[in-house]
Design an enzyme around this catalytic site. Structure first.
Site, PDB file in Angstrom:
ATOM      1  N   TYR A 143      -4.564   5.634  12.273  1.00 27.81           N
ATOM      2  CA  TYR A 143      -5.600   6.630  12.001  1.00 27.81           C
ATOM      3  C   TYR A 143      -6.169   7.237  13.294  1.00 27.81           C
ATOM      4  O   TYR A 143      -6.852   8.258  13.268  1.00 27.81           O
ATOM      5  CB  TYR A 143      -6.749   6.025  11.184  1.00 27.81           C
ATOM      6  CG  TYR A 143      -6.365   5.633   9.766  1.00 27.81           C
ATOM      7  CD1 TYR A 143      -5.172   6.076   9.196  1.00 27.81           C
ATOM      8  CD2 TYR A 143      -7.174   4.835   8.995  1.00 27.81           C
ATOM      9  CE1 TYR A 143      -4.805   5.723   7.914  1.00 27.81           C
ATOM     10  CE2 TYR A 143      -6.825   4.472   7.700  1.00 27.81           C
ATOM     11  CZ  TYR A 143      -5.638   4.918   7.172  1.00 27.81           C
ATOM     12  OH  TYR A 143      -5.282   4.569   5.894  1.00 27.81           O
ATOM     13  N   LYS A 194       4.368  -5.187   9.124  1.00 24.27           N
ATOM     14  CA  LYS A 194       5.752  -4.856   8.759  1.00 24.27           C
ATOM     15  C   LYS A 194       6.622  -5.107   9.992  1.00 24.27           C
ATOM     16  O   LYS A 194       7.207  -4.174  10.566  1.00 24.27           O
ATOM     17  CB  LYS A 194       5.853  -3.403   8.297  1.00 24.27           C
ATOM     18  CG  LYS A 194       5.218  -3.147   6.944  1.00 24.27           C
ATOM     19  CD  LYS A 194       6.082  -3.571   5.781  1.00 24.27           C
ATOM     20  CE  LYS A 194       7.255  -2.626   5.582  1.00 24.27           C
ATOM     21  NZ  LYS A 194       8.171  -3.131   4.525  1.00 24.27           N
ATOM     22  N   ASP A 227       4.227  -5.170   2.295  1.00 22.95           N
ATOM     23  CA  ASP A 227       4.652  -4.792   0.939  1.00 22.95           C
ATOM     24  C   ASP A 227       4.684  -6.023   0.040  1.00 22.95           C
ATOM     25  O   ASP A 227       4.254  -5.984  -1.117  1.00 22.95           O
ATOM     26  CB  ASP A 227       6.007  -4.061   0.958  1.00 22.95           C
ATOM     27  CG  ASP A 227       7.061  -4.760   1.795  1.00 22.95           C
ATOM     28  OD1 ASP A 227       6.722  -5.647   2.609  1.00 22.95           O
ATOM     29  OD2 ASP A 227       8.259  -4.434   1.625  1.00 22.95           O
ATOM     30  N   ASP A 251      -6.471  -0.793   4.593  1.00 22.74           N
ATOM     31  CA  ASP A 251      -7.056   0.211   3.710  1.00 22.74           C
ATOM     32  C   ASP A 251      -6.499   0.029   2.297  1.00 22.74           C
ATOM     33  O   ASP A 251      -7.219  -0.003   1.298  1.00 22.74           O
ATOM     34  CB  ASP A 251      -6.678   1.598   4.276  1.00 22.74           C
ATOM     35  CG  ASP A 251      -7.535   2.712   3.725  1.00 22.74           C
ATOM     36  OD1 ASP A 251      -8.377   2.434   2.858  1.00 22.74           O
ATOM     37  OD2 ASP A 251      -7.345   3.856   4.166  1.00 22.74           O
ATOM     38  N   ASP A 255      -8.243  -2.220  -1.129  1.00 20.01           N
ATOM     39  CA  ASP A 255      -8.520  -1.524  -2.386  1.00 20.01           C
ATOM     40  C   ASP A 255      -7.811  -2.200  -3.561  1.00 20.01           C
ATOM     41  O   ASP A 255      -8.340  -2.265  -4.667  1.00 20.01           O
ATOM     42  CB  ASP A 255      -8.098  -0.046  -2.304  1.00 20.01           C
ATOM     43  CG  ASP A 255      -9.223   0.817  -1.741  1.00 20.01           C
ATOM     44  OD1 ASP A 255     -10.251   0.243  -1.316  1.00 20.01           O
ATOM     45  OD2 ASP A 255      -9.086   2.048  -1.719  1.00 20.01           O
TER      46      ASP A 255
END
Ligand code: NAD
Length: 370
Positions: A143, A194, A227, A251, A255
């Site tokens: 970001y 990852k 994942d 993020d 959620d």
């Protein structure tokens, strides 16, 4: 009698003020019944600050935030300020607080209260009793990484670029926060990235392991691809205790975890910065929800997310774990007794208002205190 604990309260806009009023009642109760003293200050952030001062947060309020042991924020924003210049939008006040206080670790607990287990989109047995903590790196990663932007290519098509970048110390400091939290829980940390496809993921994995081996060898660490972590969170979330991950994956994963537990009106959060010489961290606590203009000013808001954010401040900034347990226990009692604001209403339960929920929690505190 304990020494004073300074807390800057920034109720903000919309339901922020209504929810915060219930926190003020709980603070009064703690001062009366638990021999605690808080040094409270209250000021403006967001739209109300724009109306009063032309900016979403003033330098004077920033100074107060720097000098307080903790900041407790309600929510900012609303349709009244939707069309003003981007640089002074209400959310910029929040972003300035997070950035200037250098709050790099975002803590999002996902706790499924027994009484609300049927409100989850997953089966009761998968979520009942769930209690996990997601620690998200908040100030680095894709970001913020450079280069970034959209450019036009010679053939007229376009290219969008963002850069995932992390350095050793950015990883180590957030992993330390996660281990410190794990230490006070079951001692199990899952680090997620990852590393199979990203060099920044390899670095993340190696640095997380380094912090474990050199600083927290008695605790446990496992590494999990992000994942797979997303899948495991919906398959068997109770396998986790504390999860630490980068800004982007955090993020998404926080959620997912939040939705396991029901409503936005129940979700607290904390953002922590670096520890000083005494181990004290800069900190801001806030509910995950926004200012809910659709129900603002009607005594309908669920104040529990803000109350649980305050309980996090008790635990992480003021070292008052017992008092945090007391407040969280009172919330649990009230839900078990069937009190519900509109957002978590279920058939057969007692619908209550914002202030009604505050009354019920104070009564539950009285009962627990004996
Ligand atoms: P929101 O979280 O304010 O509301 C989403 C929905 O959930 C609404 O229907 C609302 O009534 C409901 N809801 C949220 N919190 C609730 C509570 N405590 N009790 C009962 N119901 C609740 O999100 P939004 O509608 O997307 O945004 C509204 C405003 O809030 C916008 O201006 C947005 O920019 C701002 N916002 C602020 C923050 C923040 O301050 N941290 C976060 C998100 C959105």
């Amino acid at each position: 009698m304990s020494s004073n604990k300074s807390l800057l309260i920034l109720p903000g806009d919309g339901i922020g003020a209504e929810a915060m009023a219930q926190v003020r009642r709980i603070i009064d109760w703690l001062e009366r019944n638990r021999s605690l003293r808080f040094d409270l200050d209250e000021d403006l952030v967001g739209g109300c600050s724009i109306d009063a001062h032309g900016v979403p947060i003033t330098d004077a309020v920033m100074d107060k935030a720097f000098n307080a042991d903790a900041v407790l924020l309600g929510a900012v924003g609303g349709p009244k300020w939707d069309n003003i210049d981007f640089s002074i939008k209400p959310e910029r006040g929040l972003l300035r607080l997070r950035k200037d206080l250098e709050l790099f670790a975002n803590l999002r607990p996902a706790v499924c209260f027994e009484a609300l287990a049927d409100a989850s989109s997953l089966k009761r047995e998968v979520v009942a009793g769930l209690d996990i903590m997601i620690v998200r790196e908040l100030t680095g990663g894709v970001y913020f990484g450079e280069p970034r932007g959209i450019t036009t290519l010679p053939d007229g098509t376009r290219r969008g670029v963002n850069t995932q970048v992390y350095e050793t110390e950015e990883i180590r400091r957030v992993v330390r926060v996660a281990f410190d939290i794990a230490k006070a829980r079951t001692g199990r940390l899952t680090s997620s990235e990852k590393a199979n496809v990203m060099e920044s993921g390899i670095l993340w994995r190696e640095e997380a392991q380094w912090v474990h081996d050199n600083e927290y060898p008695d605790l446990s660490i496992q590494h999990m691809y992000a994942d797979n972590c997303a899948m495991q969170l919906v398959r068997n979330p109770k396998q986790f205790d504390v999860i630490v991950t980068d800004n982007l994956f955090g993020d998404v994963l926080s959620d997912i975890a939040a939705m396991l537990t029901g409503s936005l009106g129940m979700l607290p959060s904390a953002s922590l910065g670096a520890a000083d010489a005494e181990g004290k961290r800069r900190a801001m606590y806030e509910p995950v929800h926004g200012s809910a203009p659709d129900i603002a000013g009607q005594n309908l808001a669920n104040p529990i997310a803000t109350i649980l954010s305050f309980a996090m401040a008790l635990r992480y900034s003021f070292d008052l774990g017992e008092d945090a347990d007391l407040v969280e226990g009172a919330v649990q009692d009230v839900l078990a007794a069937g009190y519900r604001t509109g957002d978590i209403m279920q058939p057969g339960m007692t619908k209550t208002s914002t202030t009604g929920m505050g009354d019920a929690i104070l009564a539950a505190l009285d009962k627990r205190q004996g």
